[in-house]
Design a protein around this motif. Structure first.
Motif, PDB file in Angstrom:
ATOM      1  N   GLU A   1      43.029  44.222  32.907  1.00 17.79           N
ATOM      2  CA  GLU A   1      44.073  44.656  31.977  1.00 17.79           C
ATOM      3  C   GLU A   1      45.455  44.199  32.439  1.00 17.79           C
ATOM      4  OE1 GLU A   1      40.922  47.950  31.962  1.00 17.79           O
ATOM      5  OE2 GLU A   1      41.809  46.541  33.374  1.00 17.79           O
TER       6      GLU A   1
ATOM      7  N   ILE B   1      37.390  44.181  26.880  1.00 17.59           N
ATOM      8  CA  ILE B   1      38.533  44.832  27.522  1.00 17.59           C
ATOM      9  C   ILE B   1      39.806  44.031  27.254  1.00 17.59           C
ATOM     10  CG2 ILE B   1      39.581  45.443  29.736  1.00 17.59           C
ATOM     11  CD1 ILE B   1      36.737  46.008  30.761  1.00 17.59           C
TER      12      ILE B   1
ATOM     13  N   SER C   1      41.199  44.318  23.770  1.00 17.16           N
ATOM     14  CA  SER C   1      41.888  45.582  23.500  1.00 17.16           C
ATOM     15  C   SER C   1      43.347  45.530  23.936  1.00 17.16           C
ATOM     16  CB  SER C   1      41.176  46.740  24.214  1.00 17.16           C
ATOM     17  OG  SER C   1      41.352  46.669  25.619  1.00 17.16           O
ATOM     18  N   VAL C   2      43.662  44.566  24.810  1.00 17.64           N
ATOM     19  CA  VAL C   2      45.049  44.396  25.272  1.00 17.64           C
ATOM     20  C   VAL C   2      45.784  43.397  24.385  1.00 17.64           C
ATOM     21  CG1 VAL C   2      46.506  43.618  27.198  1.00 17.64           C
ATOM     22  CG2 VAL C   2      44.425  44.950  27.651  1.00 17.64           C
TER      23      VAL C   2
ATOM     24  N   TRP D   1      45.735  40.160  32.134  1.00 19.08           N
ATOM     25  CA  TRP D   1      45.730  39.742  30.739  1.00 19.08           C
ATOM     26  C   TRP D   1      47.012  40.153  30.035  1.00 19.08           C
ATOM     27  CZ3 TRP D   1      43.889  35.907  28.586  1.00 19.08           C
ATOM     28  CH2 TRP D   1      43.722  35.811  27.196  1.00 19.08           C
ATOM     29  N   GLN D   2      47.592  41.269  30.448  1.00 20.35           N
ATOM     30  CA  GLN D   2      48.875  41.667  29.885  1.00 20.35           C
ATOM     31  C   GLN D   2      49.952  40.652  30.248  1.00 20.35           C
ATOM     32  OE1 GLN D   2      49.596  44.532  27.786  1.00 20.35           O
ATOM     33  NE2 GLN D   2      51.267  43.046  27.502  1.00 20.35           N
TER      34      GLN D   2
END
Length: 240
Positions: free
Chosen positions: A53, A83, A86-87, A56-57
């Motif tokens: 997360e 996952i 979803s970001v 990837w952000q």
């Protein structure tokens, strides 16, 4: 741009690269191997790995800032892709994929369902499916060549070469090379957008340059599937 650096370093590298190269933005930026530093013996992420997360952000932020036009992931499984999605939307994935390396089929199906491009790599399986590799070639490899210790080139070599022979038979029908058939097989897979192909000399490029225009028939695909079943080569679905 493809990076496995920590988050702050990734941002810095992106800024420096755009400035140094003098263009507006990278076409695509990707994160590979889950930013796993000091991976465990079984290939899983270590305790030092950057959480998906988080990295990837960072990629999403670079895209939002206009420094990258599209963002992608390499070698991530479907659970990890969920996952990431979803970001921020996963614009592209880059899995290994060939007639004898088909384990990424679930990720390709995921990408197709989620509007994500798929750029596969190693469609000729490090030369195995070019139609020019042989037992003699294997025996002549340097002692430090990584292929000497890889199952594809040792315990599974006979089965893999038998598949390559089938590709050569298919190639004769179209007046092309086995290498072109190997690449075209990956491109025939629903959801695959393109393939990354390597070459060490110009003549090798001439041997597969027509792969993008080659359309394998149902008979071709059935013959290749039958060869995969008969030889037991690779794992995963045998036909698009």
């Amino acid at each position: 741009m493809n990076t496995t650096n920590t988050n702050d370093t990734t941002m810095t590298i992106a800024d420096m690269s755009v400035s140094r190269l003098g263009f507006g933005a990278w076409v695509i930026g990707g994160a590979g191997w889950r930013f796993t530093w000091g991976a465990t013996d079984d290939g899983g992420p270590s305790l030092n790995a950057t959480p998906l997360e988080e990295y990837w952000q960072v990629m999403a932020d670079l895209k939002r800032e206009g420094k990258i036009r599209a963002i992608g992931l390499s070698n991530h499984d479907t659970a990890q892709l969920e996952i990431a999605e979803s970001v921020a939307h996963v614009d592209a994935i880059q899995p290994p994929f060939s007639a004898i390396s088909r384990s990424a089929a679930p990720e390709i199906a995921w990408a197709r369902a989620n509007g994500t491009a798929v750029i596969v790599y190693s469609p000729m399986q490090s030369g195995l499916l070019t139609g020019t590799f042989s037992q003699e070639r294997m025996a002549s490899l340097p002692e430090d060549d990584w292929r000497r210790g890889h199952p594809d080139f040792t315990t599974n070599l006979d089965a893999n070469l038998a598949v390559a022979d089938t590709l050569k038979t298919v190639a004769k029908r179209h007046g092309v090379t086995a290498a072109s058939v190997a690449i075209a097989w990956t491109l025939a897979w629903p959801g695959v957008t393109g393939a990354i192909v390597g070459a060490r000399m110009p003549a090798q490029v001439d041997g597969w340059a027509d792969a993008d225009s080659l359309r394998l028939t149902s008979e071709d695909l059935a013959d290749i599937a039958a060869s995969l079943i008969r030889t037991g080569a690779g794992e995963g679905p045998v036909e698009p």
